[in-house]
Design a protein around this motif. Structure first.
Motif, short mmCIF file in Angstrom:
data_model
loop_
_atom_site.label_atom_id
_atom_site.label_comp_id
_atom_site.label_asym_id
_atom_site.label_seq_id
_atom_site.Cartn_x
_atom_site.Cartn_y
_atom_site.Cartn_z
N VAL A 184 31.16 35.54 45.34
CA VAL A 184 31.55 36.06 46.64
C VAL A 184 30.44 36.92 47.24
N TRP A 185 29.93 37.84 46.48
CA TRP A 185 29.01 38.86 47.00
C TRP A 185 27.58 38.35 46.98
N ASN A 186 26.95 38.33 48.16
CA ASN A 186 25.57 37.87 48.28
C ASN A 186 24.62 38.88 47.64
N ASN A 187 23.67 38.39 46.86
CA ASN A 187 22.74 39.27 46.17
C ASN A 187 21.74 39.94 47.11
N ASP A 188 21.36 39.24 48.19
CA ASP A 188 20.32 39.79 49.07
C ASP A 188 20.87 40.80 50.08
N SER A 189 22.07 40.57 50.59
CA SER A 189 22.63 41.46 51.61
C SER A 189 24.09 41.10 51.84
N ASP A 190 24.94 42.10 51.87
CA ASP A 190 26.36 41.86 52.13
C ASP A 190 27.04 43.21 52.35
N THR A 191 28.29 43.16 52.74
CA THR A 191 29.10 44.36 52.91
C THR A 191 30.50 44.09 52.36
N ALA A 192 30.95 44.96 51.48
CA ALA A 192 32.33 44.91 50.99
C ALA A 192 33.13 45.87 51.86
N VAL B 56 29.70 48.73 43.25
CA VAL B 56 29.68 47.28 43.43
C VAL B 56 28.64 46.70 42.49
N GLN B 57 29.02 45.66 41.75
CA GLN B 57 28.08 44.87 40.95
C GLN B 57 28.03 43.52 41.64
N TYR B 58 27.14 43.41 42.64
CA TYR B 58 27.08 42.19 43.45
C TYR B 58 26.19 41.12 42.84
N ASN B 59 25.31 41.49 41.93
CA ASN B 59 24.41 40.54 41.29
C ASN B 59 24.78 40.44 39.82
N SER B 60 25.53 39.42 39.50
CA SER B 60 25.98 39.21 38.13
C SER B 60 24.77 39.18 37.20
N PRO B 61 24.77 40.00 36.14
CA PRO B 61 23.63 40.00 35.22
C PRO B 61 23.43 38.64 34.56
N GLY B 62 22.19 38.29 34.30
CA GLY B 62 21.89 37.01 33.65
C GLY B 62 21.77 35.89 34.67
N ARG B 63 21.87 34.67 34.15
CA ARG B 63 21.76 33.49 34.98
C ARG B 63 23.04 33.24 35.76
N ASP B 64 22.92 32.92 37.04
CA ASP B 64 24.09 32.58 37.85
C ASP B 64 24.50 31.14 37.57
N ASP B 65 25.29 30.95 36.51
CA ASP B 65 25.67 29.60 36.10
C ASP B 65 27.11 29.25 36.49
N ARG B 66 27.76 30.11 37.25
CA ARG B 66 29.13 29.94 37.74
C ARG B 66 30.16 29.85 36.62
N SER B 67 29.80 30.29 35.42
CA SER B 67 30.80 30.36 34.36
C SER B 67 31.77 31.48 34.70
N ASN B 68 32.97 31.43 34.16
CA ASN B 68 33.95 32.48 34.44
C ASN B 68 33.42 33.84 34.00
#
Length: 158
Positions: A126-134, A46-58
């Motif tokens: 979708v995936w929370n960076n601090d805590s989540d479950t897939a 799982v890559q739940y924390n998108s690398p870089g700035r979370d700018d909501r770009s595609n």
């Protein structure tokens, strides 16, 4: 001679008991470290924390993903299977067949589905960076696998 015979006998008995104790202890120790067999289909990464700035770009949204791996030799029809987070966001596989010994990456954003990548088509993470479950469920709603991070909470396995 009987004194020597008795000493040798006791020594031999002690060595035998020691060897048996060691032999019995090894399997118990090995069993403690034995891993359960891998499931036939699993959430492998799982890559739940998108690398870089979370700018909501595609591009940023698609850098957030979950990998599903088929560990068997046979293809698995994932049609109707779901991947869900703790907040109820759900992705349903539609007509997708995962070949044997293959992995598919489920991206959050938009894109063109292929053999190795499928897209949820979302405009928000979708995936929370601090805590989540897939959680992965089959087409009958039965639990298949889950992967947690952060507080290591687990989804509903029923």
């Amino acid at each position: 001679m009987s004194k020597s015979f008795t000493t040798r006998g006791l020594t031999a008995a002690a060595l035998t008991v020691g060897a048996l104790t060691a032999a019995l202890a090894v399997p118990a120790t090995a069993a403690d470290h034995h891993r359960a067999p891998r499931p036939s289909v699993e959430i492998s990464d799982v890559q739940y924390n998108s690398p870089g700035r979370d700018d909501r770009s595609n591009r940023s949204l698609n850098a957030e993903w979950v990998e599903i791996t088929n560990n068997t030799r046979r293809a698995v029809d994932l049609d109707g299977w779901t991947l869900r987070d703790e907040d109820g966001h759900r992705y349903t596989f539609d007509g997708y067949r995962l070949e044997g010994r293959s992995t598919v990456r489920v991206h959050t954003g938009q894109g063109r589905d292929s053999r190795t990548d499928v897209y949820q088509g979302r405009r928000h993470y979708v995936w929370n960076n601090d805590s989540d479950t897939a959680t992965l469920r089959n087409d009958r709603g039965r639990f298949v696998d889950d992967e947690s991070w952060g507080r290591h909470r687990h989804g509903d396995r029923r």
